[in-house]
Design a protein around this motif. Structure first.
Motif, PDB file in Angstrom:
ATOM      1  N   LEU A   1       0.825  -1.212   0.000  1.00 37.78           N
ATOM      2  CA  LEU A   1       0.000   0.000   0.000  1.00 37.78           C
ATOM      3  C   LEU A   1       0.862   1.266   0.000  1.00 37.78           C
ATOM      4  CD1 LEU A   1      -2.694  -1.093   2.621  1.00 37.78           C
ATOM      5  CD2 LEU A   1      -2.915  -1.075   0.123  1.00 37.78           C
ATOM      6  N   ASP A   2       2.021   1.213   0.649  1.00 34.18           N
ATOM      7  CA  ASP A   2       2.882   2.398   0.738  1.00 34.18           C
ATOM      8  C   ASP A   2       3.376   2.873  -0.621  1.00 34.18           C
ATOM      9  OD1 ASP A   2       2.572   2.519   3.450  1.00 34.18           O
ATOM     10  OD2 ASP A   2       4.491   1.568   3.932  1.00 34.18           O
ATOM     11  N   LEU A   3       3.477   1.952  -1.583  1.00 32.81           N
ATOM     12  CA  LEU A   3       3.961   2.340  -2.910  1.00 32.81           C
ATOM     13  C   LEU A   3       2.977   3.250  -3.639  1.00 32.81           C
ATOM     14  CD1 LEU A   3       5.519  -0.988  -4.265  1.00 32.81           C
ATOM     15  CD2 LEU A   3       6.715   1.066  -3.510  1.00 32.81           C
ATOM     16  N   GLY A   4       1.738   3.258  -3.214  1.00 36.27           N
ATOM     17  CA  GLY A   4       0.748   4.120  -3.842  1.00 36.27           C
ATOM     18  C   GLY A   4       0.602   5.474  -3.187  1.00 36.27           C
ATOM     19  N   LEU A   5       1.350   5.726  -2.127  1.00 35.35           N
ATOM     20  CA  LEU A   5       1.255   6.996  -1.395  1.00 35.35           C
ATOM     21  C   LEU A   5       2.204   8.040  -1.973  1.00 35.35           C
ATOM     22  CD1 LEU A   5       1.106   5.619   2.270  1.00 35.35           C
ATOM     23  CD2 LEU A   5      -0.806   6.285   0.783  1.00 35.35           C
ATOM     24  N   PRO A   6       1.859   9.320  -1.849  1.00 35.91           N
ATOM     25  CA  PRO A   6       2.714  10.386  -2.396  1.00 35.91           C
ATOM     26  C   PRO A   6       4.122  10.405  -1.827  1.00 35.91           C
ATOM     27  CG  PRO A   6       0.525  11.233  -1.905  1.00 35.91           C
ATOM     28  CD  PRO A   6       0.563   9.850  -1.350  1.00 35.91           C
ATOM     29  N   ASN A   7       4.286   9.964  -0.563  1.00 35.55           N
ATOM     30  CA  ASN A   7       5.634  10.001  -0.002  1.00 35.55           C
ATOM     31  C   ASN A   7       6.558   8.941  -0.606  1.00 35.55           C
ATOM     32  OD1 ASN A   7       4.611   7.702   1.173  1.00 35.55           O
ATOM     33  ND2 ASN A   7       4.532   8.540   3.253  1.00 35.55           N
ATOM     34  N   ALA A   8       6.011   8.064  -1.447  1.00 33.80           N
ATOM     35  CA  ALA A   8       6.834   7.071  -2.136  1.00 33.80           C
ATOM     36  C   ALA A   8       7.332   7.586  -3.480  1.00 33.80           C
ATOM     37  CB  ALA A   8       6.056   5.777  -2.341  1.00 33.80           C
ATOM     38  N   TYR A   9       6.862   8.769  -3.886  1.00 35.10           N
ATOM     39  CA  TYR A   9       7.279   9.333  -5.166  1.00 35.10           C
ATOM     40  C   TYR A   9       8.759   9.693  -5.121  1.00 35.10           C
ATOM     41  CZ  TYR A   9       2.292   9.871  -6.271  1.00 35.10           C
ATOM     42  OH  TYR A   9       0.954   9.627  -6.520  1.00 35.10           O
ATOM     43  N   VAL A  10       9.436   9.495  -6.231  1.00 28.80           N
ATOM     44  CA  VAL A  10      10.847   9.859  -6.354  1.00 28.80           C
ATOM     45  C   VAL A  10      10.954  11.031  -7.316  1.00 28.80           C
ATOM     46  CG1 VAL A  10      13.146   9.074  -7.032  1.00 28.80           C
ATOM     47  CG2 VAL A  10      11.556   7.476  -5.927  1.00 28.80           C
TER      48      VAL A  10
END
Length: 351
Positions: free
Chosen positions: A185-194
Motif C-alpha cells: 500500500l505504501d507504494l501508492g502513497l505520495p511520499n513514495a514518489y521519487v
C-alpha cells in the motif's frame, strides 16, 4: 551495374574465350522497405506527439486550474502506466501476427489470486510472485493452444477471457478483496514518489525500455517481426514459429501479471472487475501507435504514445464532466481514423 562474364567453352584451338559483358540491373529498392517503415514510424510518432501536445493545450484552455495541476498530471501518467504495461505485451503479440483478447481477464484473475488472504500471508513478495505467476500461467495456456493446438488466436484468447473472468468471480464470490500488506500500500502513497514521479510510472518506464530493447536490439525481436510478416518464410529460414508464438503469449501474460500488481498498488484491492475492456484499450493504443493488425510491423514507442493520447483524452473528458458514452464514441472514432490512415500508409508503401 556491369559485370564481365568470361566464356569457358571453346569449339576449337583457334577460338579463344571471348569476354562477354552482361548488364546486371542494380536493385536500389532492396533497402527501401526498412527505411520506408522507419520513416513512417518516425512521422507517426511525431504526429502522435503533436496530437498529445494539442490535447495538453485543449486541457489547459478548458480546465487550466485542474488539468495543469501537478497532481492531475501525475494521475494521468499513473493511469497510463497500468494499461501501458499491458499494451507493451499486446504490441509484441500483434507484431507477431496474433491477437490477445484475454489481457483484461488475465489482469483480473492475477489481481484477485494475488490478494487472497492465503497469498497476503506471504507479504509483498508473495503478492508480486503470485500476480506474475498467474499471468505467466494464463499466457502459457494461450500460447500452447495457439502454437501447438493450432487454435485461431481470436478463439483461444476469447475462451481464456471467459474462463479467467469466471475463475476470478469464483475466487472473490463477487466481493472486493482488501489488501492489508503495508509495504504494498505504501507504494501508492505520495511520499513514495521519487522526484515527484510515482513508482508505477517508473515501473512502466522500465517495462517500456526493456520492451524497446527486446524488439529492436535482440534476435527475439527480429524473429517476432519475421513471424508476423511471413510465418512460412520465417519457418524456411530456420525459425521455430510455434515456439516463437508460445513465447509471445508468455510475454503478454507476464505483462498482465505486472499490470495486475500495479493495479493492486493503485487500488489497494483485488476485484473480479479489474481490467475491464483493457483488451480494447491495448489494441486501440497499439493500432494508433502504428502497429499493423496483420503483423510484421510496429513500435513500442508508438504504442506508448497511443496509451498517453487515450489516457489524456479520458482525463480531459472527465474534467469537463462529459459522459462516459461520449468518451467511448470518441475512442471508437479515433480507432477508425487510425486504421484508415494505416491502410492508406501501407498502400503507399507498396507502390
Amino acid at each position: 551495374m556491369t559485370q564481365p562474364v568470361s566464356s569457358a567453352q571453346q569449339s576449337g584451338p583457334d577460338k579463344a574465350a571471348v569476354p562477354v559483358s552482361v548488364s546486371v540491373p542494380a536493385s536500389p529498392k532492396k533497402d527501401r522497405p526498412p527505411r520506408a517503415f522507419g520513416l513512417r514510424a518516425d512521422v507517426r510518432n511525431l504526429s502522435l506527439l503533436g496530437v498529445l501536445a494539442a490535447l495538453v493545450v485543449v486541457g489547459g484552455i478548458t480546465e487550466p486550474d485542474s488539468f495543469l495541476d501537478t497532481g492531475n498530471l501525475q494521475l494521468i501518467l499513473t493511469q497510463a502506466s497500468v494499461i501501458g504495461v499491458v499494451t507493451v505485451g499486446m504490441t509484441f503479440v500483434i507484431i507477431g501476427g496474433g491477437i490477445d483478447l484475454s489481457v483484461g481477464a488475465m489482469v483480473a484473475l492475477a489481481s484477485v489470486w494475488a490478494t487472497t488472504l492465503a497469498t497476503q500471508d506471504f507479504g509483498f513478495a508473495g503478492i508480486l510472485f503470485t500476480a506474475v505467476l498467474v499471468g505467466l500461467g494464463a499466457g502459457l495456456v494461450n500460447g500452447v493452444l495457439i502454437a501447438y493446438g493450432r487454435l485461431v488466436p481470436f478463439i483461444a484468447t476469447l475462451a481464456m477471457l471467459a474462463s479467467a473472468r469466471g475463475l476470478a468471480l469464483n475466487i472473490t464470490d463477487g466481493k472486493t478483496q482488501i489488501v492489508t500488506v503495508k509495504s504494498v500500500l505504501d507504494l501508492g502513497l505520495p511520499n513514495a514518489y521519487v522526484l515527484g514521479i510515482p513508482p508505477l510510472v517508473m515501473m512502466f518506464a522500465v517495462v517500456t525500455v526493456v520492451g524497446w530493447l527486446v524488439l529492436n536490439r535482440t534476435t527475439f525481436g527480429r524473429r517476432t517481426v519475421a513471424v508476423g510478416g511471413n510465418a512460412e518464410a520465417a519457418r524456411l529460414a530456420g525459425i521455430d514459429v510455434r515456439r516463437q508464438r508460445l513465447y509471445l503469449y508468455l510475454l503478454s501474460g507476464l505483462c498482465c501479471g505486472i499490470a495486475a500488481f500495479m493495479l493492486i498498488i493503485l487500488s489497494g484491492s483485488g476485484q473480479n472487475t479489474n481490467g475491464n475492456l483493457y483488451e480494447l484499450d491495448a489494441i486501440a493504443a497499439a493500432i494508433i501507435g502504428g502497429t499493423l493488425l496483420s503483423g510484421g510491423r510496429g513500435t513500442v514507442v508508438g504504442s506508448v504514445l497511443g496509451v498517453l493520447v487515450f489516457t489524456t483524452i479520458t482525463n480531459i473528458f472527465a474534467l469537463n464532466n462529459l459522459q462516459s458514452d461520449v468518451q467511448q464514441i470518441a475512442k471508437g472514432a479515433i480507432i477508425v481514423a487510425a486504421v484508415l490512415v494505416q491502410r492508406r500508409t501501407s498502400a503507399h508503401g507498396e507502390t
